[in-house]
Design a protein around this motif. Structure first.
Motif, PDB file in Angstrom:
ATOM      1  N   TYR A  50       1.027  -1.276  -0.077  1.00 25.14           N
ATOM      2  CA  TYR A  50      -0.174  -0.304   0.279  1.00 25.14           C
ATOM      3  C   TYR A  50       0.560   0.629  -0.175  1.00 25.14           C
ATOM      4  O   TYR A  50       0.162   2.306  -0.223  1.00 25.14           O
ATOM      5  CB  TYR A  50      -0.734  -0.261   1.096  1.00 25.14           C
ATOM      6  N   SER A  52       4.635   1.557  -1.007  1.00 21.97           N
ATOM      7  CA  SER A  52       6.050   1.823  -1.436  1.00 21.97           C
ATOM      8  C   SER A  52       5.472   2.256  -2.183  1.00 21.97           C
ATOM      9  O   SER A  52       6.719   3.143  -3.314  1.00 21.97           O
ATOM     10  CB  SER A  52       7.190   0.170  -1.323  1.00 21.97           C
ATOM     11  N   GLN A  53       4.651   2.277  -3.416  1.00 22.99           N
ATOM     12  CA  GLN A  53       4.323   3.098  -4.717  1.00 22.99           C
ATOM     13  C   GLN A  53       4.695   4.973  -4.791  1.00 22.99           C
ATOM     14  O   GLN A  53       5.361   5.147  -5.744  1.00 22.99           O
ATOM     15  CB  GLN A  53       2.885   2.480  -5.354  1.00 22.99           C
ATOM     16  N   CYS A  54       3.963   5.076  -3.501  1.00 25.86           N
ATOM     17  CA  CYS A  54       4.588   6.370  -3.774  1.00 25.86           C
ATOM     18  C   CYS A  54       5.823   7.070  -3.337  1.00 25.86           C
ATOM     19  O   CYS A  54       6.960   7.347  -3.126  1.00 25.86           O
ATOM     20  CB  CYS A  54       3.342   7.295  -2.485  1.00 25.86           C
ATOM     21  N   TYR A  64       6.998   4.648  -7.160  1.00 24.77           N
ATOM     22  CA  TYR A  64       6.972   5.298  -8.756  1.00 24.77           C
ATOM     23  C   TYR A  64       5.728   6.764  -9.109  1.00 24.77           C
ATOM     24  O   TYR A  64       5.933   7.386 -10.093  1.00 24.77           O
ATOM     25  CB  TYR A  64       5.998   3.842  -9.264  1.00 24.77           C
ATOM     26  N   ALA A  65       5.199   7.037  -7.810  1.00 21.61           N
ATOM     27  CA  ALA A  65       4.647   7.590  -8.459  1.00 21.61           C
ATOM     28  C   ALA A  65       4.897   9.200  -7.854  1.00 21.61           C
ATOM     29  O   ALA A  65       4.352   9.984  -8.490  1.00 21.61           O
ATOM     30  CB  ALA A  65       2.703   7.919  -7.859  1.00 21.61           C
ATOM     31  N   ALA A 109      -1.511  14.254  -1.441  1.00 21.67           N
ATOM     32  CA  ALA A 109      -2.211  12.319  -2.743  1.00 21.67           C
ATOM     33  C   ALA A 109      -1.614  11.515  -1.151  1.00 21.67           C
ATOM     34  O   ALA A 109      -2.144  10.043  -1.997  1.00 21.67           O
ATOM     35  CB  ALA A 109      -0.679  11.665  -3.743  1.00 21.67           C
TER      36      ALA A 109
END
Lengths: 581, 276
Positions: A50, A52-54, A64-65, A109
């Motif tokens: 939930y 690590s993508q940011c 990534y984001a 975000a």
């Protein structure tokens, strides 16, 4: 355990002495709790799915984001947490981290994760601590600051707060009216060198640390670590802080929610729609706050629009209609050029120069140099009008207008978009610049040239052209961090949209923030919202009410009389239909 | 759909009446009221007042026809009515009712005429029927046979499958989560500015009941590619074929199912439209 018991049983004297000794030194609550292996494992599992993508696999805020977000995701390796109950510069408590995970950070975000179980949240907190060695250092901890119960709101505070507000320099960043437009605001960067905006104090719902008076008090006391927002725990007395709280609270009239509108209702006014009347003309109009999103639908996207919402008011009389649009803006950008039809380069946030492999990101298109240049295969130079009749995007072709790459300055701009003709059914033009079958018109003004508004026609983003029709009359003012733009036009123009009584006219807005390097396709925009123009002469309901009610009453009396007469005549004793059978 | 908090109690009352065996007048009144309550309050999306009036007219006629079609029933309604209209003991109540009805009519007219105007509502179809064929990046696909080319790797080569899912994850958080949100519940940071709201992929009524080819159509063609009943002019869903390759679209679809732990509807159950 036993030590603690002795300490307490030592009586008041010992307790008082201990408290005295501890002031200013290593705080009482400085026990380091890094959790158990099992907790950290649970935390890692949750984090990897939930977070690590940011925030990145290693917590460095480089997921990534990250390149697309502003403010950027937190870099956990720094140990700097914005929203805390502890003094400026210290680590957060577990509860502070828990609160942010469960409630999120408004208008960023960072979402709320209310679904996580207590075990998952605790695990996550312990796992986050592994990213920064600060959490192993007892010196980096401090107990939460006192958070007294909020005294009742006091209007007197507001008047006397202004002095404190100016004195300690709030206005330098947040602006005199609190709209985040202070003299230093455009230069602010965070501890990582990324641009950061001072909070717009007139929109409490966007406060990172929460919108209640208690939240504001805490944010003033603790400051926001990693940002230019200092903590005023020692700089201001509690009374002074509550004064500032009440001043901020008053800026939005105590509202903690934005109350976005779904309809703009025009108000009829007397005295003629004269632009010289200015804002006064709209005193009786009902404001409609409309949320703005980044244009992330078509190429040349705006991932972090500079404008979050616009407030719209409308007034009209027999012949004219006028709209007043106002919004907070960090500064008035009157230099540079703008235009609705420019398709700008797909741009990754340049904040720290990080361009995460743009390669496959825009398909066939080759990523060009970062840095605000406009793309386009053509020579830079004049804007060329496109003739594509479909939604753009499948190929850039000659439909793409370009602007001189040297034009580094970006001006603010605003456009009101209406269908070219009032839709007869439910079908409206495409909400971004219309489509080939359903054209729109844009009442456009580049705020660098407020005396030269333009009326554009859109048949899709690749088919936007300036018309030679008379544009609306426009006045634009910028004061204390707020643009106020007034448009006025005939309700029955020779060409284009009219505003007949008792109709709903769809309205969508585009707004460009020059400071945020917005231009052309990179802009903030809204969905369609209906503008209602009520009839000038409202029919009083009294007439129809009296007539209909009287008729019904008469019918009732006749029925009762008829029944009674029949019964009295003894035609039958209660058998009305006797004669019918 | 139906508002069960209203419909179930109404049903319970009607069933109760069935056993209480009231008079014919009571029975007719109960049914008339029940029909009105269900029509006016029983639907999640409110029924327009004009439609309610129309239906109540029809229902009134039907009940009248039912009552008058049998002399016995007619008598059971007529006798108490006549008594109410003529007998002295009912007089105060009769005066009250006689005045109340015109007052209610007047009030209804007042509220009708002073109610704030409502913008026309467009009931868009959320999952309209897909086209027969689909052309993306100049390749034409038959929607009946189109399937995710990476799906079979799930069983045959899980490691390679995981790579594609991760690629889809990257695409999602670079492009999609602004609207559809971190949790895929449609609560992204721009969601509050959108109408219609972004799809909630966690809802079992969305991707779980759709084939991957349907998602491929919706992702590649976006809002502008919707048929008219889907409101192509208002959806902010981009036509992702302008941003993503075909492979990337399939990868992000893999990720949607992986993250939400849903399964796509299998290909062989294909039955054309998904409209509902």
């Amino acid at each position: 355990m036993s030590g603690r018991r002795n300490w307490i049983s030592g009586g008041r004297w010992a307790l008082g002495l201990s408290a005295l000794l501890l002031v200013g030194s290593v705080p009482v609550g400085a026990q380091v709790d890094l959790g158990t292996d099992a907790q950290r494992e649970t935390g890692k599992r949750v984090y990897d799915k939930y977070c690590s993508q940011c925030h990145g696999d290693t917590g460095a805020g480089d997921g990534y984001a990250a390149p697309f977000l502003r403010p950027k995701p937190r870099d956990f390796t720094s140990g700097k947490y914005k929203i805390r109950s502890t003094p400026n510069g210290f680590l957060p408590t577990d509860d502070d981290i828990r609160r942010v995970i469960q409630a999120g950070i408004p208008y960023t975000a960072m979402p709320a994760f209310p679904e996580f179980s207590a075990v998952e949240v605790t695990g996550l907190i312990q796992y986050l601590k592994t990213f920064s060695s600060d959490f192993e250092d007892p010196e980096a901890y401090a107990p939460p600051l006192a958070q007294p119960a909020a005294p009742p709101y006091s209007a007197d505070n507001v008047a006397s707060a202004v002095e404190v507000y100016e004195q300690i320099g709030c206005a330098r960043c947040h602006g005199v009216e609190g709209r985040g437009d202070g003299a230093s605001a455009p230069t602010l960067v965070d501890d990582w060198g990324d641009p950061i905006r001072a909070a717009d104090l007139s929109e409490p719902w966007t406060f990172r640390g929460g919108a209640t008076r208690e939240d504001i008090y805490r944010s003033i006391s603790t400051g926001l670590n990693g940002t230019p927002m200092a903590g005023f725990e020692s700089g201001l007395t509690p009374e002074e802080r509550w004064k500032i709280v009440d001043f901020i609270y008053s800026l939005a009239d105590g509202q903690t929610e934005p109350g976005y509108a779904s309809l703009v209702t025009a108000t009829s006014i007397e005295g003629g729609l004269e632009l010289e009347r200015g804002e006064e003309m709209f005193a009786s109009a009902k404001p409609a706050l409309l949320p703005v999103m980044g244009q992330i639908v078509q190429l040349g996207r705006a991932f972090h629009p500079g404008v979050r919402a616009v407030e719209v008011r409308a007034v009209y009389d027999e012949s004219d209609i006028a709209f007043m649009v106002s919004w907070s803006d960090i500064q008035a950008n009157r230099n540079g050029e703008n235009s609705p039809h420019l398709q700008v380069e797909e741009l990754v946030s340049t904040a720290s120069g990080s361009e995460s492999d743009e390669g496959g990101f825009w398909g066939e298109e080759e990523a060009t140099e970062d840095g605000g240049d406009f793309w386009g295969e053509e020579e830079s130079g004049d804007a060329s009008e496109g003739g594509g009749d479909d939604f753009w995007g499948d190929d850039t072709g000659d439909a793409v207008a370009t602007l001189d790459a040297d034009t580094a300055e970006f001006s603010d701009a605003i456009a009101l978009q209406f269908p070219r003709t009032l839709p007869t059914g439910i079908r409206q033009p495409y909400f971004i610049n219309g489509d080939s079958q359903h054209p729109v018109e844009l009442w456009y003004v580049d705020l660098g040239y407020p005396d030269a508004p333009e009326l554009w026609e859109g048949r899709g983003s690749a088919a936007l052209t300036v018309t030679d029709e008379a544009p609306p009359y426009v006045t634009a003012t910028y004061k204390d961090g707020q643009w106020t733009v007034i448009f006025k036009r005939s309700r029955t123009p020779a060409q284009g949209i009219g505003f007949a009584e008792d109709t709903f006219v769809p309205l969508a807005l585009s707004v460009w923030d020059g400071f945020n390097e917005e231009r052309g396709s990179r802009r903030g925009l809204t969905a369609w919202y209906p503008v209602y123009v009520p009839p000038l002469e409202t029919v009083s309901p009294v007439g129809p009410m009296v007539k209909t009610a009287g008729g019904v009453l008469l019918a009732e009396l006749l029925l009762i009389l008829w029944v009674r007469r029949r019964v009295a005549k003894g035609t039958d004793s209660g058998d009305l239909a006797g004669s019918a059978t | 759909m139906m508002n069960l908090a209203v419909v179930l109690p109404v049903l319970a009352v009607l069933i109760g009446i069935r056993f209480a065996k009231p008079s014919m007048l009571g029975w007719v009144t109960a049914w008339w009221l029940a029909a009105w309550v269900v029509l006016d309050f029983g639907f999640a999306v409110p029924v327009p007042k004009t439609v309610v009036k129309e239906f109540m007219g029809i229902i009134s006629l039907a009940l009248a026809a039912y009552v008058t079609s049998d002399p016995q029933r007619w008598r059971e309604v007529r006798e108490p009515t006549t008594a109410f209209l003529t007998e002295r003991k009912f007089l105060p109540l009769l005066v009250l009712v006689t005045l109340a009805i015109p007052a209610a009519v007047a009030a209804s007219i007042y509220f009708d005429m002073t109610a704030p105007a409502q913008a026309p509502i467009f009931g868009r179809t959320v999952h309209p029927a897909p086209p027969a064929t689909l052309t993306v990046h100049e390749v034409t696909h038959d929607m009946q046979t189109l399937d995710n080319p990476y799906r079979k790797l799930e069983a045959s080569d899980p490691a390679a499958f995981a790579v594609h899912v991760e690629a889809g994850r990257k695409i999602y958080y670079e492009n999609c989560f602004y609207c559809h949100g971190d949790l895929m519940q449609g609560g992204g940071m721009f969601a509050h500015a959108l109408n219609p709201i972004p799809t909630n992929f966690q809802d079992s009524g969305t991707i779980a009941m759709l084939q991957e080819s349907f998602l491929f159509w919706r992702v590649s063609k976006g809002g502008p590619g919707l048929p008219e009943e889907g409101g192509p002019w208002m959806s902010a869903m981009p036509a992702w074929e302008n941003f993503l390759t075909e492979e990337e679209i399939w990868e992000v679809i893999l990720f949607l199912y992986d993250f939400t732990e849903q399964r796509p509807r299998a290909l062989h159950v294909a039955s054309g439209g998904e409209g509902h």
